[in-house]
Design a protein around this motif. Structure first.
Motif, short mmCIF file in Angstrom:
data_model
loop_
_atom_site.label_atom_id
_atom_site.label_comp_id
_atom_site.label_asym_id
_atom_site.label_seq_id
_atom_site.Cartn_x
_atom_site.Cartn_y
_atom_site.Cartn_z
N THR A 68 7.04 -29.78 -22.34
CA THR A 68 6.22 -29.20 -23.47
C THR A 68 5.69 -28.75 -24.55
O THR A 68 4.89 -28.94 -24.24
CB THR A 68 6.44 -27.56 -22.05
N ASP A 73 3.95 -18.32 -12.45
CA ASP A 73 5.31 -18.33 -13.24
C ASP A 73 5.71 -19.39 -13.73
O ASP A 73 5.70 -19.25 -15.52
CB ASP A 73 6.89 -18.41 -12.63
N LEU A 74 5.41 -20.47 -13.42
CA LEU A 74 5.42 -21.61 -14.15
C LEU A 74 4.34 -21.66 -15.49
O LEU A 74 4.14 -22.16 -16.73
CB LEU A 74 4.71 -23.10 -13.49
N GLU A 75 3.38 -21.34 -15.32
CA GLU A 75 1.80 -20.94 -16.58
C GLU A 75 2.36 -20.40 -17.69
O GLU A 75 1.90 -20.58 -18.60
CB GLU A 75 0.28 -20.20 -15.63
N PHE A 135 5.65 -19.02 -7.54
CA PHE A 135 5.80 -20.13 -8.56
C PHE A 135 4.78 -20.47 -9.65
O PHE A 135 5.00 -20.78 -10.77
CB PHE A 135 7.16 -20.73 -8.42
N ILE A 136 3.50 -21.29 -8.94
CA ILE A 136 2.95 -21.02 -9.99
C ILE A 136 2.43 -20.84 -11.47
O ILE A 136 2.45 -20.54 -12.31
CB ILE A 136 1.76 -22.30 -9.35
N ILE A 152 5.89 -19.86 -17.83
CA ILE A 152 6.97 -20.63 -18.87
C ILE A 152 6.36 -21.93 -20.11
O ILE A 152 7.22 -21.71 -20.51
CB ILE A 152 7.74 -21.24 -17.83
N ILE A 153 5.15 -22.32 -19.50
CA ILE A 153 4.73 -23.32 -19.77
C ILE A 153 3.96 -22.00 -21.67
O ILE A 153 4.51 -23.11 -22.65
CB ILE A 153 4.12 -24.07 -19.52
N TYR A 155 2.05 -29.81 -13.03
CA TYR A 155 2.32 -29.24 -14.23
C TYR A 155 1.15 -29.82 -14.97
O TYR A 155 0.97 -28.92 -16.69
CB TYR A 155 3.82 -29.82 -14.31
#
Length: 100
Positions: A29, A11-13, A8-9, A15-16, A74
């Motif tokens: 963000t 994926d979060l990159e 997910f980390i 998403i950001i 985050y």
């Protein structure tokens, strides 16, 4: 250390990146990035301090440490993105240091 199969980390990159590209003024963000590097850096320092303070509690409260670590991660990712640095860039740097 047990290997985590979740990514997910990464994926979060992504998403950001999407939140920034969408220019949605309701997105936290996007608001962070739009405010300039000063606020992003300030938030990173703030979250780092909160994690450090939480780690001093005895006995440590795992839930609080996880919460603060997630906040720090985050904001770290937002700061990296603001400077066009990816997690892969960080990984490559760490690997090159390890191989010296």
């Amino acid at each position: 250390m047990k290997e985590n199969t979740k990514d997910f980390i990464y994926d979060l990159e992504t998403i950001i990146e999407a939140r920034i590209s969408e220019s949605d003024t309701d997105s936290y963000t996007y608001q962070l990035i739009s405010s300039g590097p000063g606020l992003v850096a300030k938030k990173l320092v703030e979250e780092s301090g909160e994690l450090a303070v939480a780690s001093l509690e005895r006995p440590p409260k795992k839930e609080e440490l996880l919460w603060e670590a997630a906040d720090l991660m985050y904001h770290f990712l937002v700061l990296l993105r603001a400077n066009n640095i990816s997690l892969n860039d960080i990984s490559n740097e760490l690997e090159s240091r390890h191989n010296k």
